[in-house]
Design a protein around this motif. Structure first.
Motif, PDB file in Angstrom:
ATOM      1  N   GLU A  30       0.757  -1.665  -0.055  1.00  0.00           N
ATOM      2  CA  GLU A  30      -0.193  -0.172   0.493  1.00  0.00           C
ATOM      3  C   GLU A  30       1.136   1.039  -0.108  1.00  0.00           C
ATOM      4  OE1 GLU A  30      -1.237   1.897   2.872  1.00  0.00           O
ATOM      5  OE2 GLU A  30       0.075   1.054   4.688  1.00  0.00           O
ATOM      6  N   SER A  31       2.027   1.174   0.503  1.00  0.00           N
ATOM      7  CA  SER A  31       2.437   2.542   0.552  1.00  0.00           C
ATOM      8  C   SER A  31       3.349   2.136  -1.032  1.00  0.00           C
ATOM      9  CB  SER A  31       4.316   1.721   1.252  1.00  0.00           C
ATOM     10  OG  SER A  31       4.843   1.035   0.971  1.00  0.00           O
ATOM     11  N   GLU A  32       3.611   2.027  -1.519  1.00  0.00           N
ATOM     12  CA  GLU A  32       3.248   2.216  -3.281  1.00  0.00           C
ATOM     13  C   GLU A  32       2.589   3.121  -3.854  1.00  0.00           C
ATOM     14  OE1 GLU A  32       4.439   0.503  -6.402  1.00  0.00           O
ATOM     15  OE2 GLU A  32       3.093   1.738  -7.381  1.00  0.00           O
ATOM     16  N   LYS A  33       1.264   2.989  -3.172  1.00  0.00           N
ATOM     17  CA  LYS A  33      -0.553   3.595  -3.565  1.00  0.00           C
ATOM     18  C   LYS A  33      -0.149   5.001  -3.415  1.00  0.00           C
ATOM     19  CE  LYS A  33      -4.305   0.523  -4.544  1.00  0.00           C
ATOM     20  NZ  LYS A  33      -5.539   0.790  -3.395  1.00  0.00           N
ATOM     21  N   ARG A  34       0.539   5.007  -2.062  1.00  0.00           N
ATOM     22  CA  ARG A  34       0.681   6.399  -1.807  1.00  0.00           C
ATOM     23  C   ARG A  34       1.781   7.150  -1.900  1.00  0.00           C
ATOM     24  NH1 ARG A  34       1.831   4.123   3.712  1.00  0.00           N
ATOM     25  NH2 ARG A  34       3.973   5.187   3.412  1.00  0.00           N
ATOM     26  N   ARG A  35       2.527   6.784  -2.720  1.00  0.00           N
ATOM     27  CA  ARG A  35       3.235   7.395  -3.249  1.00  0.00           C
ATOM     28  C   ARG A  35       2.750   7.666  -4.352  1.00  0.00           C
ATOM     29  NH1 ARG A  35       7.284   3.509  -1.175  1.00  0.00           N
ATOM     30  NH2 ARG A  35       6.933   2.313  -2.887  1.00  0.00           N
ATOM     31  N   GLY A  36       1.757   7.178  -5.283  1.00  0.00           N
ATOM     32  CA  GLY A  36       1.548   7.851  -6.543  1.00  0.00           C
ATOM     33  C   GLY A  36       0.481   8.919  -6.177  1.00  0.00           C
ATOM     34  N   GLU A  37      -0.038   8.717  -4.853  1.00  0.00           N
ATOM     35  CA  GLU A  37      -1.303  10.017  -4.475  1.00  0.00           C
ATOM     36  C   GLU A  37      -0.540  10.615  -3.982  1.00  0.00           C
ATOM     37  OE1 GLU A  37      -3.705   8.637  -1.508  1.00  0.00           O
ATOM     38  OE2 GLU A  37      -4.493   6.522  -2.499  1.00  0.00           O
ATOM     39  N   ARG A  38       0.131  10.544  -3.744  1.00  0.00           N
ATOM     40  CA  ARG A  38       1.964  11.655  -3.037  1.00  0.00           C
ATOM     41  C   ARG A  38       1.800  12.756  -4.501  1.00  0.00           C
ATOM     42  NH1 ARG A  38       5.811  11.015   1.550  1.00  0.00           N
ATOM     43  NH2 ARG A  38       6.626  12.918   1.181  1.00  0.00           N
ATOM     44  N   LEU A  39       2.586  12.035  -5.461  1.00  0.00           N
ATOM     45  CA  LEU A  39       2.563  12.839  -6.487  1.00  0.00           C
ATOM     46  C   LEU A  39       1.349  13.645  -7.433  1.00  0.00           C
ATOM     47  CD1 LEU A  39       4.978   9.560  -8.112  1.00  0.00           C
ATOM     48  CD2 LEU A  39       5.808  12.029  -7.586  1.00  0.00           C
ATOM     49  N   ARG A  40       0.466  13.105  -7.523  1.00  0.00           N
ATOM     50  CA  ARG A  40      -0.894  13.469  -8.160  1.00  0.00           C
ATOM     51  C   ARG A  40      -1.245  14.579  -7.334  1.00  0.00           C
ATOM     52  NH1 ARG A  40      -1.476   8.114 -10.761  1.00  0.00           N
ATOM     53  NH2 ARG A  40      -1.761   7.116  -8.298  1.00  0.00           N
ATOM     54  N   ARG A  41      -1.237  14.716  -5.827  1.00  0.00           N
ATOM     55  CA  ARG A  41      -1.819  15.663  -5.139  1.00  0.00           C
ATOM     56  C   ARG A  41      -1.304  17.065  -5.887  1.00  0.00           C
ATOM     57  NH1 ARG A  41      -1.152  14.125   0.567  1.00  0.00           N
ATOM     58  NH2 ARG A  41      -1.222  12.360   0.043  1.00  0.00           N
ATOM     59  N   SER A  42       0.516  16.495  -6.322  1.00  0.00           N
ATOM     60  CA  SER A  42       0.967  17.561  -6.240  1.00  0.00           C
ATOM     61  C   SER A  42       1.276  17.989  -7.229  1.00  0.00           C
ATOM     62  CB  SER A  42       3.227  17.644  -5.492  1.00  0.00           C
ATOM     63  OG  SER A  42       2.535  16.594  -4.085  1.00  0.00           O
ATOM     64  N   GLY A  43       0.604  17.497  -7.949  1.00  0.00           N
ATOM     65  CA  GLY A  43       0.085  17.928  -9.233  1.00  0.00           C
ATOM     66  C   GLY A  43       1.552  17.439 -10.517  1.00  0.00           C
ATOM     67  N   LEU A  44       2.114  16.089 -10.188  1.00  0.00           N
ATOM     68  CA  LEU A  44       3.540  15.876 -11.506  1.00  0.00           C
ATOM     69  C   LEU A  44       2.339  14.599 -11.323  1.00  0.00           C
ATOM     70  CD1 LEU A  44       6.541  15.809  -8.200  1.00  0.00           C
ATOM     71  CD2 LEU A  44       5.884  17.195 -10.635  1.00  0.00           C
ATOM     72  N   LYS A  45       2.844  14.309 -12.506  1.00  0.00           N
ATOM     73  CA  LYS A  45       2.639  12.623 -13.413  1.00  0.00           C
ATOM     74  C   LYS A  45       2.778  11.980 -12.387  1.00  0.00           C
ATOM     75  CE  LYS A  45       1.752  13.628 -18.249  1.00  0.00           C
ATOM     76  NZ  LYS A  45       2.415  12.992 -19.461  1.00  0.00           N
ATOM     77  N   CYS A  46       2.228  10.537 -12.325  1.00  0.00           N
ATOM     78  CA  CYS A  46       2.810   9.590 -11.471  1.00  0.00           C
ATOM     79  C   CYS A  46       3.553   8.608 -12.327  1.00  0.00           C
ATOM     80  CB  CYS A  46       1.797   8.847 -10.880  1.00  0.00           C
ATOM     81  SG  CYS A  46       1.916   6.398 -10.240  1.00  0.00           S
ATOM     82  N   THR A  47       4.506   8.673 -11.965  1.00  0.00           N
ATOM     83  CA  THR A  47       5.105   7.604 -13.438  1.00  0.00           C
ATOM     84  C   THR A  47       5.982   6.652 -12.664  1.00  0.00           C
ATOM     85  OG1 THR A  47       7.951   8.380 -13.391  1.00  0.00           O
ATOM     86  CG2 THR A  47       5.501   9.497 -14.771  1.00  0.00           C
ATOM     87  N   PRO A  48       7.018   4.840 -13.485  1.00  0.00           N
ATOM     88  CA  PRO A  48       7.345   4.294 -12.555  1.00  0.00           C
ATOM     89  C   PRO A  48       8.428   5.014 -11.710  1.00  0.00           C
ATOM     90  CG  PRO A  48       6.301   2.997 -14.218  1.00  0.00           C
ATOM     91  CD  PRO A  48       6.588   5.202 -14.473  1.00  0.00           C
ATOM     92  N   ARG A  49       9.407   5.848 -12.595  1.00  0.00           N
ATOM     93  CA  ARG A  49      10.486   6.685 -12.337  1.00  0.00           C
ATOM     94  C   ARG A  49      10.846   7.595 -11.146  1.00  0.00           C
ATOM     95  NH1 ARG A  49      12.653   3.207 -16.013  1.00  0.00           N
ATOM     96  NH2 ARG A  49      11.597   1.852 -14.326  1.00  0.00           N
ATOM     97  N   ARG A  50       9.439   8.040 -10.642  1.00  0.00           N
ATOM     98  CA  ARG A  50       9.260   8.897 -10.038  1.00  0.00           C
ATOM     99  C   ARG A  50       9.431   8.493  -8.151  1.00  0.00           C
ATOM    100  NH1 ARG A  50       6.627  13.690 -12.917  1.00  0.00           N
ATOM    101  NH2 ARG A  50       8.230  14.490 -14.225  1.00  0.00           N
ATOM    102  N   LYS A  51       7.573   6.612  -8.676  1.00  0.00           N
ATOM    103  CA  LYS A  51       7.365   6.263  -7.917  1.00  0.00           C
ATOM    104  C   LYS A  51       9.165   5.846  -7.256  1.00  0.00           C
ATOM    105  CE  LYS A  51       4.008   4.603  -9.505  1.00  0.00           C
ATOM    106  NZ  LYS A  51       3.130   3.288 -10.087  1.00  0.00           N
ATOM    107  N   ASP A  52       9.496   5.531  -7.671  1.00  0.00           N
ATOM    108  CA  ASP A  52      11.048   4.648  -7.606  1.00  0.00           C
ATOM    109  C   ASP A  52      12.303   5.258  -6.876  1.00  0.00           C
ATOM    110  OD1 ASP A  52      10.667   2.281  -9.275  1.00  0.00           O
ATOM    111  OD2 ASP A  52      12.040   2.877 -10.797  1.00  0.00           O
TER     112      ASP A  52
END
Lengths: 149, 149
Positions: A2-24
Motif C-alpha cells: 500500500e505504500s506504493e499507492k501512497r507514493r502515487g497519490e502523493r505525486l498526483r496531489r502535488s500535480g506531478l504525473k505518476c511514473t515508475p521512475r518517480r515512484k522509484d
DNA sequence: GTAGATGCAAAGTCTTTGCATGTGT
DNA sequence: ACACATGCAAAGACTTTGCATCTAC
C-alpha cells in the motif's frame, strides 16, 4: 503493497504525473532517513535492477523539490547536493567531521527567534537550515590517538 | 596603511607565508561583509588591476579555510561555495529567496542546545551553521503583485 | 637555497540541457 | 492524441591538479 499507492497519490496531489521512475526515487528517499546524493539514488536503483539515468534522477529531484516533497541541502563539507524526503517532522542533524555520519537532533531552537525576526524586521521566514558540526564519540577516540605528536 | 600590516601578521600567525596574493584575497574578504564566491574575488581583483589566477584564489581560500581564517559555506540556492572572513563575532543571516540578499541576525540560539547535546550524546561540537530563509520586505511586495493570478 | 606559492592549461566532478523516443492521462 | 517524462550524449559550471617558474623566508 500500500505504500506504493501512497507514493502515487502523493505525486498526483502535488500535480506531478505518476511514473515508475518517480515512484522509484520516492521509494529510495523513503528508505533513507539521512540526506542522500543524486548519485546514491541512481546507484541504489541500479543495484536493485531498476534502470534509470542519472539525469532523470536529477530532473525528478528537481521536480520533487519544486513541489516541496523533498528538501535540497548542500554541505560545505561534501561536494554535491543532498536530498532528503520532506517528512513533516522538522529535523536537524549533528554532522561528524570525521566520518560524515549524521546524528538527528530532536530539538529545534528556532521557533521563537523566527517570530521575533519577523516582527522586528518584516522579513517573511519560510524555513531555515541548521547543522551542527563536530566529532562523534568514535572519531574523538580515533583522533586522540593519531594527534599525539 | 596599517591594515595591510595586520593582514601580514594574521597570515604569519596562522603559519602561512605572507604573499601579495594572499593579502589581496584577505583584503577583498575584509571589504565584503557578506559571503562571496571565489569567482567574485577573482573579478574584484581583476577590476582593480591586480592580476591573479582563479586557481590561485581557490588555493588561497582553501588554505585560509584550513587555518580557520575564513569560513566556507555553501547554499542550496546557488551553485558554488561561498567564503566569508571568520570575524570573531559569531553571526547568522537571513537569506532572501527572491533577491539573495543576506541580512545579518544578531542572536544565535544555539549555545544552550549545543551544551545539552554534548552532555547527552558525547558528540564534541566544534561549530554550526544556521541560515534562515524567506522573503525580504521588497520581495514580498514584488511577489504579491506578480502572483495575483 | 629551498620549500612552498603562483600561473596556465588540462582534467575532474557534479549538474543541466538538447533532442529523439516513449508513456501517463 | 498530446503534453510531458525519459535516456543518452554533449555541454556547462565550478573546482582541483600537474607542472614549470617564481618568491618568501
Amino acid at each position: 503493497m500500500e505504500s506504493e499507492k501512497r507514493r502515487g497519490e502523493r505525486l498526483r496531489r502535488s500535480g506531478l504525473k505518476c511514473t515508475p521512475r518517480r515512484k522509484d526515487v520516492l521509494r529510495i528517499l523513503e528508505q533513507n532517513s539521512q540526506p542522500v546524493t543524486a548519485e546514491r539514488i541512481f546507484m541504489a536503483l541500479k543495484e536493485e535492477g531498476t534502470g534509470i539515468s542519472l539525469s532523470t534522477v536529477y530532473r525528478i529531484l528537481e521536480a520533487l523539490a519544486e513541489k516541496g516533497l523533498v528538501l535540497k541541502i548542500s554541505s560545505a563539507e561534501s561536494d554535491g547536493a543532498l536530498f532528503v524526503l520532506n517528512r513533516r517532522v522538522h529535523r536537524h542533524y549533528m554532522v561528524c567531521l570525521g566520518c560524515h555520519k549524521m546524528l538527528p537532533v530532536d530539538e529545534c531552537p528556532l521557533g521563537d527567534l523566527e517570530k521575533k525576526l519577523e516582527r522586528e524586521t518584516g522579513f517573511a521566514v519560510t524555513g531555515h537550515r541548521l547543522e551542527i558540526y563536530g566529532y562523534c564519540r568514535e572519531c574523538q577516540k580515533a583522533r586522540s590517538k593519531t594527534n599525539s605528536h
